[in-house]
Design a protein around this motif. Structure first.
Motif, PDB file in Angstrom:
ATOM      1  N   THR A 321       8.548 -30.138  18.268  1.00 51.13           N
ATOM      2  CA  THR A 321       8.085 -30.503  17.250  1.00 51.13           C
ATOM      3  C   THR A 321       9.409 -29.645  15.887  1.00 51.13           C
ATOM      4  O   THR A 321       8.701 -29.969  14.815  1.00 51.13           O
ATOM      5  CB  THR A 321       6.990 -30.205  16.433  1.00 51.13           C
ATOM      6  N   SER A 348      12.911 -40.330  10.477  1.00 54.01           N
ATOM      7  CA  SER A 348      11.032 -39.300  11.450  1.00 54.01           C
ATOM      8  C   SER A 348      11.161 -38.479  10.597  1.00 54.01           C
ATOM      9  O   SER A 348       9.926 -38.298  10.763  1.00 54.01           O
ATOM     10  CB  SER A 348      11.870 -39.236  12.415  1.00 54.01           C
ATOM     11  N   SER A 352       7.136 -38.185  10.045  1.00 53.20           N
ATOM     12  CA  SER A 352       6.615 -36.603   9.686  1.00 53.20           C
ATOM     13  C   SER A 352       5.980 -35.434   8.915  1.00 53.20           C
ATOM     14  O   SER A 352       4.746 -34.096   9.490  1.00 53.20           O
ATOM     15  CB  SER A 352       6.947 -35.742  11.341  1.00 53.20           C
ATOM     16  N   SER A 353       7.111 -34.970   8.093  1.00 48.74           N
ATOM     17  CA  SER A 353       7.102 -33.601   6.913  1.00 48.74           C
ATOM     18  C   SER A 353       6.955 -34.271   5.448  1.00 48.74           C
ATOM     19  O   SER A 353       8.434 -34.353   5.596  1.00 48.74           O
ATOM     20  CB  SER A 353       7.670 -32.781   7.562  1.00 48.74           C
TER      21      SER A 353
END
Length: 673
Positions: A321, A348, A352-353
């Motif tokens: 990750t 992506s 995710s962040s």
């Protein structure tokens, strides 16, 4: 990486967490953040196999989850540990001053004053603060003026203190000097912002560190050095352009403590080419961070080889990750101009962040090149909501306005990014691009030069300088900068094409042909080892691939240059290749080429029939061939070319005139041709 055992994974996570604490204690917050993120992305140790039984569910080792990570790290050296315990109060005071950006107060907690207070009436606030310094090998930093012109600070004996406190104090002095340097430079690209302003604290920091290293050597305590002060001295030497000495001390630093990521970053910035990386790699310790350093260094040198992708794949098995590793892969795709893959990866990462702004300025470059205005607008809005006073945010917003052709607003945001961080490379380069659009060549040159001063590996700045001087019709200057850009990006077609065009303008046809052929090589994915074209840029047209796509915009100027040198047969061969690209790879048989049959092979690079179609360039080539056939007396062939031109829609009038001339000649010969 994927062969870690559970015990190794637990130990690695504990080491990373301790390293993050140590960096944070010394106010190296970017490194602390980077290491902490790496630790959090490490695969759960429970998912790693046991070396004895890969399928067993053995109990985790003692200490997992790790509960022995202290808020403050302690040294394993007994004397250092004692000193740290004695000065904990002063250390906390100094660190609080540093965190409040009161760097001089932080340094004063541990370092005695080494000069008398300055008489306010003796120094004018407008006194020139841009005195240059020079670096002398083996002597640290010395002023560029004569020794008599600059008074030496009074030497003072440092009180006993731990290495942690000494580092914090000297690093605070360094940051104070950097802050004053920015203040002396005033506004971005203003009258005082010449790039010659220096950090005046470097001389004193260097002398104190040299004295400390000498004292440790005399006492025989060099083995107890922790590596942090070696890193700081390496930074000071790098700032004074003593790059080889800086590398030496940075290598010492990572040997003492491989977890000082800041030292790896400084070492990466000192590498100018791939050969320098290969030279220094054997000197580095066998460690996880050495692998990460090699990846980071290859990225900074724009190496997009399969080995680099393989290294990222292996690291992702252990750190699945890690946003840093995913960003590195996205940047690899970006530098290899695979914008679709790069955009997908960056997208992506944002999902995710969404509040992570690191390297998003590169993502905005990708969206700019793709002309994806809606996504760039969303990215600008997201970054602004997260932190509008980050250099990355300003660059993203600047790119958005640039895509809207609002170049004045774009420049305003790039200047704002540089106000926040004068060493933010992307802002200087992008601002240079905007000034080119605004026809402000003087400001563009200054922006690109400042980018090159920060990072001499930035091929975009070198290329921008070449373009700017080309606009000014100063082609010999442009030639130099294009050569530097091509040396940094030898597999980039655009660099060699610009270089070939510049050689044409300075009347150097032989070099121009070589440059254009290098551009053709750079545009191919594979070169057969036995191919003469792959091993030499002086090959003929017959040595080129017949089953790969060749850019007509490169083939056509090569043909004209051969014509200029009275090499008409060779020129005709290249013109035939230009026409062959209309139908795509495989549209011309090797036997039809008049100068050999050796060729490149790449089945994946194109399929027969997928060509450019009729373009202005191919029509020009067809006209040239028609005239060439007419000159050789091949009237039937010339007429075929002329008829095709009338159908193409380009060069129609010239084709009709040529057709009339051909018909009159054929009629004069009684229709025999």
């Amino acid at each position: 990486m994927s062969n870690f055992t559970k015990e190794q994974a637990v130990n690695l996570r504990a080491q990373l967490l301790r390293a993050s604490v140590q960096c944070s204690e010394r106010c190296l917050y970017q490194s602390a953040k980077w290491i902490a993120e790496l630790a959090s992305s490490l695969k759960d140790p429970a998912d790693f196999n046991s070396p004895d039984d890969p399928d067993s569910d053995i109990a985790m080792p003692d200490g997992y989850p790790p509960d022995n990570i202290p808020i403050f790290s302690t040294s394993e050296d007994e004397e250092e540990s004692r000193l740290e315990a004695q000065e904990i109060g002063n250390y906390l005071l100094a660190k609080s001053f540093f965190d409040c950006r009161e760097y001089d107060r932080c340094a004063a907690v541990f370092l005695p004053l080494n000069h008398a207070p300055v008489n306010a009436s003796s120094v004018s606030p407008e006194q020139d603060s841009q005195t240059p310094t020079r670096a002398v090998k083996g002597k640290g930093i010395v002023p560029a003026q004569s020794p008599e012109a600059i008074p030496r600070p009074r030497t003072t004996t440092l009180p006993p203190m731990s290495q942690k406190s000494l580092f914090l104090a000297l690093y605070a002095k360094y940051m104070a000097g950097e802050k004053r340097k920015d203040e002396d430079s005033e506004m971005i690209m203003g009258p005082m912002d010449t790039g010659a302003t220096i950090n005046k604290e470097l001389i004193e920091i260097a002398r104190r560190l040299e004295d400390w290293f000498q004292e440790r050597a005399v006492q025989g305590k060099e083995a107890q050095n922790q590596g942090w002060l070696e890193y700081l001295y390496g930074v000071v030497l790098a700032k004074s352009n003593s790059n080889e000495d800086a590398k030496e001390y940075l290598v010492k630093s990572v040997h003492r403590n491989p977890f000082i990521w800041s030292a790896w970053v400084e070492l990466r910035d000192l590498l100018t080419n791939v050969e320098a990386l290969r030279t220094i790699t054997p000197k580095l310790p066998p460690h996880l961070f050495t692998i990460l350093f090699n990846l980071d260094a290859n990225q900074s040198l724009y190496q997009t080889s399969p080995d680099t992708h393989s290294a990222i794949t292996e690291l992702l098995k252990a750190f699945p990750t890690s946003h840093y590793l995913l960003t590195q892969r996205a940047l690899l795709y970006y530098h290899s101009k695979d914008y679709e893959e790069s955009e997908s990866l960056f997208s992506s990462i944002i999902h995710s962040s969404p509040h992570r702004l690191d390297s998003l300025d590169h993502y905005s470059n990708v969206l700019y090149v793709m002309s994806s205005r809606p996504k760039l607008a969303f990215l600008a809005q997201l970054a602004t909501q997260t932190d509008k006073f980050r250099p990355e945010t300003c660059c993203i917003v600047g790119n958005y306005y640039s895509l809207k052709s609002e170049h004045e607003k774009a420049v305003m945001y790039f200047r704002r990014a540089l106000t926040l961080d004068r060493n933010f490379l992307s802002a200087w380069t992008l601002m240079g691009h905007e000034y080119i659009e605004m026809k402000n060549t003087h400001a563009a040159i200054e922006s690109y030069r400042r980018a090159v001063d920060i990072n001499r590996k930035d091929y975009r700045a070198w290329y921008g300088l070449g373009q700017t001087y080309e606009v000014l019709e100063m082609h010999h200057y442009a030639l130099f900068y294009f050569q530097r850009a091509a040396a940094l990006r030898p597999y980039d077609k655009q660099m060699w094409q610009a270089l070939g065009s510049c050689y044409e303008k300075v009347d150097r046809p032989v070099q121009a042909i070589k440059a254009y052929k290098r551009a053709l090589v750079a545009n191919m994915a594979y070169i057969e080892p036995s191919s003469s074209f792959g091993s030499s840029v002086t090959s003929s047209a017959g040595d080129l691939a017949t089953n790969v796509f060749l850019d007509p915009e490169l083939l056509y100027p090569i043909a004209l240059l051969h014509e200029k040198q009275s090499e008409f047969e060779e020129a005709a061969s290249y013109m035939e290749l230009v026409l062959a690209q209309e139908e795509g790879p495989g549209s011309i048989h090797p036997d039809e080429l008049p100068f050999g049959t050796s060729h490149l092979e790449n089945e994946d690079d194109g399929v027969a029939g997928q060509g450019t179609g009729v373009t202005v360039t191919t029509s020009k080539a067809r006209m040239w061939l028609a005239r060439w056939a007419f000159k050789k007396g091949e009237l039937k062939k010339a007429m075929e070319f002329a008829n095709e031109l009338c159908e193409d829609g380009f060069e129609v009038e010239e084709a009709k005139a040529l057709g009339r001339d051909l018909r009159s000649r054929m009629e004069g010969k009684g229709g025999e041709f």
